[in-house]
Structure formats: C-alpha cells, structure tokens
Design an enzyme around this catalytic site. Structure first.
Site, PDB file in Angstrom:
ATOM      1  N   CYS A  62     -19.875  93.884 101.246  1.00 35.31           N
ATOM      2  CA  CYS A  62     -20.112  94.950 101.990  1.00 35.31           C
ATOM      3  C   CYS A  62     -21.147  95.811 101.674  1.00 35.31           C
ATOM      4  O   CYS A  62     -22.550  95.484 101.899  1.00 35.31           O
ATOM      5  CB  CYS A  62     -18.765  95.887 102.227  1.00 35.31           C
ATOM      6  SG  CYS A  62     -18.941  96.798 103.568  1.00 35.31           S
ATOM      7  N   LYS A  99     -17.881  94.972  92.788  1.00 37.90           N
ATOM      8  CA  LYS A  99     -18.809  95.514  93.784  1.00 37.90           C
ATOM      9  C   LYS A  99     -19.499  96.599  93.051  1.00 37.90           C
ATOM     10  O   LYS A  99     -19.198  97.342  92.288  1.00 37.90           O
ATOM     11  CB  LYS A  99     -18.081  95.994  94.948  1.00 37.90           C
ATOM     12  CG  LYS A  99     -18.777  96.698  96.163  1.00 37.90           C
ATOM     13  CD  LYS A  99     -17.999  97.120  97.133  1.00 37.90           C
ATOM     14  CE  LYS A  99     -18.619  97.728  98.347  1.00 37.90           C
ATOM     15  NZ  LYS A  99     -17.924  98.060  99.540  1.00 37.90           N
ATOM     16  N   GLU A 108     -13.618  91.750 103.704  1.00 38.09           N
ATOM     17  CA  GLU A 108     -13.253  92.404 102.480  1.00 38.09           C
ATOM     18  C   GLU A 108     -11.762  93.152 102.621  1.00 38.09           C
ATOM     19  O   GLU A 108     -11.653  93.566 103.626  1.00 38.09           O
ATOM     20  CB  GLU A 108     -14.203  93.505 102.566  1.00 38.09           C
ATOM     21  CG  GLU A 108     -14.135  94.478 101.495  1.00 38.09           C
ATOM     22  CD  GLU A 108     -15.045  95.766 101.517  1.00 38.09           C
ATOM     23  OE1 GLU A 108     -15.519  96.302 100.556  1.00 38.09           O
ATOM     24  OE2 GLU A 108     -15.710  95.929 102.523  1.00 38.09           O
TER      25      GLU A 108
END
Length: 290
Positions: A153, A116, A43
């Site tokens: 993540c 995300k 990331e």
C-alpha cells in the site's frame, strides 16, 4: 518465450474473518482455474481495515509469523492450485507489530516475509498507531514462475522502493492495498487516478509489470467510516494498463506477460545502463541540503 499469468483480485471484507478468508481462498481458486500462476489478494484481507480508528483492543488481531494458521492454510491453497501467493497479515513479534507479507511459492514453501516500510498516518488511515516501521528492507523472492518483489500500500507512493526491488532483480512488483476515501476531505477528493498513475510510473521507469490489488465497499469503524474504491489493475512492462477492475464489484483480473520479452526491452532501453549513482546521494538526506 517465458509467459507468466498474473491475477489481481478485489473483494469486500466483513467483520467475520472466517468468511473473509474463505472468500479469498475462493478467489485464488477461481484465478488458478483461469490459468493464473501468481495471484495477488488485497492488504489485510482477514479483517475489515481496522486502522480507521485507534483502539487498543484491535491489537489482539495480530498473530505471529510462526505457527500462523492463515499462512499455513494459504500455503496449502498455493500448493493445491500451483500458484505463487503473497499473504498479507497483521504480525506480532514480541513487543513489536508489523504490517507484513508472507511470500508463499507454488509448492507451498514459505519463502520469507516483508514488513511494510512506509507507514501512513492520517484520518481513516491511522497505521502509525498499530505498526512499527518495517525492518526487513525491500525483498525479492525467486519463485517457480518469476522473481517477485512486493510493496504494501503506502509503499507504492515511493519510487525508491520500486527501483530497489527492480535493482534486486524483480521481474514483477506486486502491491496489495487498502485505499479509498479521504475522510478529512468529506470524500470530495478522489485519489484513485493519482494512485494508479504513481504505480504506472514505476512500471514505465523500471520496465517491469505492476500488479495492484485493492479492496472495495464501505466499512464502518468505531468513530470513522470509509469506502474503498477498488480499481485494482495490472500493467505490462511499458506501463500500459492491460486489466482494470471496477470501483465496487468483486473481480479477478488476469493478464499474461512474456517476461523474456520484458527483459529484452529493459536491456535495450538503457535505463539501468545510464543510471548515475554518483549523483544520487541527496536521496539519503531528508531535506535535500546535502
């Protein structure tokens, strides 16, 4: 038999973005030489993890999805090395900012982007200061080698995200990550086992391989410093860890998985046959009262 070779990489990031990009390219090229078809880099690999601090000037790191030089470079790298490649970047879209993946196929085609969905907020991980919640929904892309789902993540802690990607046809789920110490606990709490187990669970209950790539090294911020614990890994479709990285070394992890065999296993196991969607409405409620 349809065998696909997956690679997870991990590296330390410096304050020099060109050096970071060059190193990521080097790892991708090395992975391709080892036979990788799909390569995962961590990331926000262009920079050190800037979300440790809240600094308005760091918004200048964001770039648009269109005409993005790093994505264009990675598209060329993907084509030159015949690999499918998710590319993590800090996206600016008009007045909004996102933590985004651009999905690049092995011919260099940019298939689209995923923003995300789950945005953390805590000491050392102050992402809500920088990122809007993603508005793309969960994505699965048909690449040359397989159907790929990508979470970013904090998304990895939410089983709903993995299940939705599996339902959309993902044959593998990739998680580029930046996780390490917990500054509010004086680094006494090590989440790395819990971090792995959460994703191993996604592999077991969805019967898809998981590939996770994390960064390594100590990074000093303006007010907060933090270390990242590596331990990138790959599971097979039963949740067995078939490759694992160290805590502090730059590495390329490689594993080949038969996706036809995975499909046969998934079909016969019955998880997706026995789902009871009529009983899951409570998942749509924040406090579980409905």
């Amino acid at each position: 038999m349809r065998e696909v070779t997956f690679a997870a990489t991990q590296m330390a990031c410096s304050n020099n973005s060109k050096d970071n990009i060059d190193q990521a390219v080097n790892l991708i090229e090395q992975a391709a030489k080892k036979g990788a078809n799909v390569v995962l880099i961590q990331e926000l690999f262009e920079h050190q993890y800037f979300c440790k601090d809240q600094k308005e000037e760091l918004f200048r790191l964001a770039k648009s999805f269109e005409d993005n030089q790093t994505i264009a470079l990675m598209a060329k790298v993907a084509k030159d090395n015949n690999v499918a490649l998710p590319v993590s970047f800090f996206e600016k879209s008009n007045k909004a900012y996102f933590n985004t993946i651009a999905m690049v196929d092995s011919d260099g085609t940019i298939l689209g982007k995923y923003r995300k969905s789950h945005i953390p907020d805590g000491p050392g991980y102050q992402e809500k200061f920088y990122f809007n919640p993603g508005n793309t929904g969960f994505k699965v892309w048909e690449t040359k080698f397989c159907k790929i789902g990508v979470g970013i993540c904090w998304d990895q802690w939410f089983p709903e995200a993995a299940r939705i990607m599996a339902l959309k046809g993902a044959e593998v789920i990739l998680y580029p990550t930046a996780i390490g110490g917990e500054p509010d606990n004086n680094d006494e709490f090590d989440s790395s086992n819990m971090w792995q187990k959460a994703m191993i669970g996604h592999a077991a209950v969805n019967q898809v391989p998981i590939v996770a790539s994390n960064r390594i090294g100590m990074e000093d911020g303006f007010e907060i410093s933090n270390f990242f614990y590596g331990r990138s890994f790959i599971t097979d479709y039963t949740g067995e860890v078939v490759a694992e990285g160290s805590r502090d070394k730059e590495e390329i992890l490689i594993s080949t998985i038969d996706l036809d065999k995975a499909e046969d296993f998934r079909s016969s196991w019955g998880i997706f046959r026995d789902r009871r969607t009529d009983l899951y409405k409570t998942l749509l409620d924040l406090d579980g009262t409905e």
